[in-house]
Design an enzyme around this catalytic site. Structure first.
Site, PDB file in Angstrom:
ATOM      1  N   GLU A 121       8.480  29.410  53.405  1.00  0.00           N
ATOM      2  CA  GLU A 121       8.328  28.533  52.238  1.00  0.00           C
ATOM      3  C   GLU A 121       9.259  27.346  52.455  1.00  0.00           C
ATOM      4  OE1 GLU A 121       6.105  28.886  50.072  1.00  0.00           O
ATOM      5  OE2 GLU A 121       5.468  30.937  50.514  1.00  0.00           O
TER       6      GLU A 121
ATOM      7  N   CYS B 186      11.717  22.415  45.658  1.00  0.00           N
ATOM      8  CA  CYS B 186      10.691  22.208  46.681  1.00  0.00           C
ATOM      9  C   CYS B 186       9.369  21.751  46.082  1.00  0.00           C
ATOM     10  CB  CYS B 186      10.489  23.489  47.489  1.00  0.00           C
ATOM     11  SG  CYS B 186       9.954  24.910  46.506  1.00  0.00           S
TER      12      CYS B 186
ATOM     13  N   GLY C 264      13.475  27.599  52.882  1.00  0.00           N
ATOM     14  CA  GLY C 264      14.460  26.609  53.320  1.00  0.00           C
ATOM     15  C   GLY C 264      13.815  25.435  54.021  1.00  0.00           C
ATOM     16  N   SER C 265      14.537  24.849  54.952  1.00  0.00           N
ATOM     17  CA  SER C 265      14.101  23.629  55.628  1.00  0.00           C
ATOM     18  C   SER C 265      13.294  23.936  56.886  1.00  0.00           C
ATOM     19  CB  SER C 265      15.321  22.789  56.010  1.00  0.00           C
ATOM     20  OG  SER C 265      16.042  23.419  57.055  1.00  0.00           O
ATOM     21  N   PRO C 266      12.436  23.002  57.312  1.00  0.00           N
ATOM     22  CA  PRO C 266      11.700  23.192  58.573  1.00  0.00           C
ATOM     23  C   PRO C 266      12.622  23.369  59.780  1.00  0.00           C
ATOM     24  CG  PRO C 266      10.696  21.438  57.280  1.00  0.00           C
ATOM     25  CD  PRO C 266      11.980  21.803  56.585  1.00  0.00           C
TER      26      PRO C 266
END
Length: 364
Positions: free
Chosen positions: A92, A130, A70-72
């Site tokens: 990831e 991504c 997912g997102s940071p």
């Protein structure tokens, strides 16, 4: 795929698994929740659906391993929760994956490179991947030629009436659609559009869009785009692309189209990324003999193939010894003989050890 791939490694390593699909893709989440129980032991593999509140409840439990895609922003929440129990985490996270376009003198090579860029940018979920290309780096003198060929392949792949195309993905949800539209609202960003830019809110459709040299401090160049917008950034010399990439967070993948072996070595040696792919796109994800993962802000840890098995395994050290022989210098009281024995053993000086045991080597 992003959910099932790591599950294979986890199961093969002998783990029980809890899967929490993203609520941003409800159709995929429902598919996993309804399909996996038909084929897998529900006592060993559970699928839990829900939003952020469900994630919070899941993270309150103590796990042996957490694997997050997912997102940071959400990754920081996951890591904070994992830290309470010192739970190991694999992240990831994607990132702004650049593509470096060196000049290719052979027209067929030039054409093939552009074709692969178009396929990677818009062919896979319309940029919502991504490992998709986020922006393109090219020498200024070749930028017009590259852009014209990009346009040509976009029309060839998706036709002139793209809103009716069945091979061009829509934006996944309204929230993400609005986020992408906001990227284009900056007047300086809008002024850099050289192709596309049309939107259809009803169908959550954004036309494949090319931008030439948008402001580098604009959000479109500081945040992962994750959509059908492709900034083309020009440089005087293609070697400058290395410095440009290094001035930004480490990407998940660097794509580079070049036949210059010296330039290839410089890219590998002087940049940091999860992976580097030369003269192609996306194929590294399909190769299960290569580790897949990021570095820095694009994540950490790796999986795919045997690497997935290793990620979900603990290598326990086990040693067996006999009780018949003993090395007395390991025990006190210490004397010069024992200390010299330990020094020689530590240095792996086996010849010196023999001389020492025979009394033929003087103590230092």
């Amino acid at each position: 795929v992003l959910a099932l791939d790591p599950i294979i490694g986890a199961i093969s390593a002998g783990n029980v698994v809890v899967i929490k699909p993203s609520d941003q893709a409800p159709a995929c989440s429902s598919f996993l929740a309804n399909t996996l129980p038909q084929y897998l032991d529900t006592n060993a593999i559970k699928v839990i659906e829900g939003g952020g509140d469900v994630c919070e409840q899941i993270l309150l439990h103590k796990w042996d391993k957490i694997f997050f895609t997912g997102s940071p922003r959400v990754a920081r929440i996951v890591m904070t929760s994992a830290a309470r129990n010192l739970t190991p985490v694999t992240l990831e996270l994607g990132g702004k994956c650049p593509a470096i376009f060196d000049h290719l003198s052979n027209p067929s090579d030039f054409k093939m490179a552009v074709k692969r860029i178009v396929g990677a940018k818009w062919g896979i979920c319309s940029g919502q991947a991504c490992i998709g290309i986020d922006y393109l780096l090219v020498e200024e003198k070749y930028s017009s030629e590259v852009i014209e060929l990009l346009k040509k392949f976009i029309r060839k792949f998706y036709g002139d009436n793209m809103v009716e195309s069945r091979v061009l993905s829509r934006i996944i949800n309204k929230q993400h659609f609005e986020r992408l539209c906001n990227l284009l609202k900056d007047p300086l960003v809008a002024a850099s559009i050289v192709h596309g830019g049309s939107i259809d809110e009803t169908n959550l459709f954004i036309e494949p869009t090319i931008l030439l040299d948008p402001p580098l401090d604009a959000e479109i160049m500081t945040e992962e785009i994750f959509g059908p917008l492709l900034p083309v950034i020009t440089v005087n010399k293609i070697q400058e692309s290395i410095g440009f990439i290094n001035s930004r967070p480490k990407p998940l993948t660097i794509y580079a189209f070049t036949k210059d072996d010296t330039f290839k070595r410089k890219i590998v040696a002087e940049t940091s990324s999860g992976s580097v792919v030369f003269n192609d796109t996306l194929v590294q994800f399909l190769c299960d003999t290569l580790p897949f993962g990021g570095v820095g802000q694009s994540g950490f840890g790796r999986y795919h193939g045997k690497y997935s098995f290793d990620t979900f395994s603990h290598e326990k050290a086990v040693m067996h010894r006999h009780l018949c022989l003993e090395i007395e210098p390991r025990y006190p009281p210490w004397n010069k003989f024992k200390l010299e024995f330990i020094r020689l053993a530590y240095r792996l000086n086996y010849f010196g050890l023999v001389l020492h045991m025979l009394g033929l080597k003087k103590h230092n």
